[in-house]
Design a protein around this motif. Structure first.
Motif, PDB file in Angstrom:
ATOM      1  N   THR A  40     -51.360  95.108  42.240  1.00  0.00           N
ATOM      2  CA  THR A  40     -52.660  94.435  42.284  1.00  0.00           C
ATOM      3  C   THR A  40     -53.765  95.335  41.745  1.00  0.00           C
ATOM      4  N   GLU A  41     -54.813  94.702  41.225  1.00  0.00           N
ATOM      5  CA  GLU A  41     -56.012  95.441  40.821  1.00  0.00           C
ATOM      6  C   GLU A  41     -57.070  95.342  41.922  1.00  0.00           C
ATOM      7  N   ASN A  42     -56.731  94.621  42.995  1.00  0.00           N
ATOM      8  CA  ASN A  42     -57.679  94.421  44.104  1.00  0.00           C
ATOM      9  C   ASN A  42     -57.113  94.986  45.400  1.00  0.00           C
ATOM     10  N   GLY A  43     -56.750  96.228  45.379  1.00  0.00           N
ATOM     11  CA  GLY A  43     -56.151  96.857  46.549  1.00  0.00           C
ATOM     12  C   GLY A  43     -57.161  97.434  47.530  1.00  0.00           C
ATOM     13  N   GLY A  44     -58.414  96.956  47.482  1.00  0.00           N
ATOM     14  CA  GLY A  44     -59.425  97.476  48.410  1.00  0.00           C
ATOM     15  C   GLY A  44     -59.663  98.946  48.142  1.00  0.00           C
ATOM     16  N   GLY A  45     -59.625  99.747  49.220  1.00  0.00           N
ATOM     17  CA  GLY A  45     -59.836 101.181  49.091  1.00  0.00           C
ATOM     18  C   GLY A  45     -58.795 101.861  48.208  1.00  0.00           C
TER      19      GLY A  45
ATOM     20  N   HIS B 167     -55.309 103.994  43.251  1.00  0.00           N
ATOM     21  CA  HIS B 167     -56.454 104.439  42.438  1.00  0.00           C
ATOM     22  C   HIS B 167     -56.161 104.465  40.936  1.00  0.00           C
ATOM     23  N   MET B 168     -55.191 103.719  40.468  1.00  0.00           N
ATOM     24  CA  MET B 168     -54.864 103.734  39.029  1.00  0.00           C
ATOM     25  C   MET B 168     -55.943 102.991  38.235  1.00  0.00           C
ATOM     26  N   GLN B 169     -55.933 103.194  36.946  1.00  0.00           N
ATOM     27  CA  GLN B 169     -56.948 102.596  36.064  1.00  0.00           C
ATOM     28  C   GLN B 169     -56.810 101.069  35.995  1.00  0.00           C
TER      29      GLN B 169
ATOM     30  N   THR C 268     -60.001 104.170  40.738  1.00  0.00           N
ATOM     31  CA  THR C 268     -60.432 102.883  41.292  1.00  0.00           C
ATOM     32  C   THR C 268     -60.325 102.915  42.814  1.00  0.00           C
ATOM     33  N   GLY C 269     -61.090 102.015  43.482  1.00  0.00           N
ATOM     34  CA  GLY C 269     -61.079 101.964  44.931  1.00  0.00           C
ATOM     35  C   GLY C 269     -61.895 103.101  45.521  1.00  0.00           C
ATOM     36  N   GLN C 270     -61.554 103.499  46.740  1.00  0.00           N
ATOM     37  CA  GLN C 270     -62.296 104.558  47.427  1.00  0.00           C
ATOM     38  C   GLN C 270     -61.773 105.912  46.960  1.00  0.00           C
TER      39      GLN C 270
END
Ligand SMILES: [Zn+2]
Length: 258
Positions: free
Chosen positions: A174-179, A201-203, A227-229
């Motif tokens: 997913t690209e929407n993994g929250g943190g 945190h991948m691109q 990406t993410g936190q």
């Protein structure tokens, strides 16, 4: 052929009804006497050996197979009504049930995934020597960051390939993994043990796998990003046992890779 002609011919061939004579008692007596006489004749004319099971020589040729030329091989014949031959099932009269796909769960350790057993393990990045944060208690690196680090951080550089640590099946992509940002989870059967690896945190736009896909050890699944936190480009790797409990992936990898 006309039906009337057929009907006349049929009537002409019909035998006249025969006179029925009632069976008289003397007839039955005569039949019984004949049967008894015949039986006596059979008993006295067949040698005793012929009906003895322990006879060493074949003395009764009734056990011999009939010569082939004496067997009348009547060709068998079966008439099938034309309507039976023409009857085919319309294609929309039934439905084919497709076997359901294997149950897959994005919850680490709970997925019921058929996995090929493999003991080949590789590092998740090409250069694993550069790390920034280990597994366990730490001082929070950012406001809202956890004081307990659930994974290990590799810092091979922004855009470095992220690799599956072993053969397995992708259970989350997913690209929407929250943190966790752009996140992939892969379940593995490593020498009989169910292990899940999570790459965070991948691109954006770098996902190279999708859910349900089988991957091999060392296969690229994305690129290192932030990406993410995240406070900077790094790969955050988490690892879970079958019970869903996280463990120190760095120690686990070092134990296998030195
Ligand atoms: Zn981390």
């Amino acid at each position: 052929m006309s039906s009337s002609l057929h009907g006349r011919r049929k009537a002409a061939a019909m035998p006249r009804p025969a006179r029925i004579r009632r069976l008289q008692p003397r007839d039955a007596y005569a039949a019984l006497a004949m049967t008894f006489a015949g039986g006596m004749l059979f008993v006295t004319s067949v040698p005793a050996l012929a009906v003895t099971a322990t006879a060493q020589e074949p003395v009764a040729d009734i056990y011999a197979p009939a010569p082939v030329e004496d067997v009348i091989l009547a060709a068998q014949h079966l008439d099938i009504p034309e309507e039976a031959l023409a009857a085919t099932m319309p294609t929309d009269a039934y439905s084919v049930e497709v076997a359901p796909p294997p149950i897959q769960s994005s919850v680490a350790g709970l997925g019921e995934v058929s996995l090929l057993k493999s003991d080949l393990v590789v590092w998740p990045v090409v250069d694993p020597s550069r790390t920034s944060s280990g597994f366990g208690p730490r001082s929070a690196p950012c406001a809202g960051c956890s004081t307990y680090h659930d994974g290990v951080d590799f810092t091979p550089g922004n855009g470095s390939p992220v690799l599956s640590i072993a053969d397995g099946v992708v259970v989350l992509a997913t690209e929407n993994g929250g943190g966790l940002g752009v996140n992939v989870e892969i379940q593995h059967n490593i020498d009989g043990e169910l292990v899940t690896s999570s790459y965070a945190h991948m691109q954006f736009g770098s996902l190279a796998v999708s859910v349900g896909q089988s991957v091999t050890a060392g296969q690229q699944i994305g690129l290192v990003g932030t990406t993410g936190q995240s406070t900077g480009p790094h790969l955050h790797l988490e690892m879970f046992r079958a019970d869903g409990v996280r463990f120190d992936g760095m120690a686990w990898l070092h134990a296998r890779l030195g």
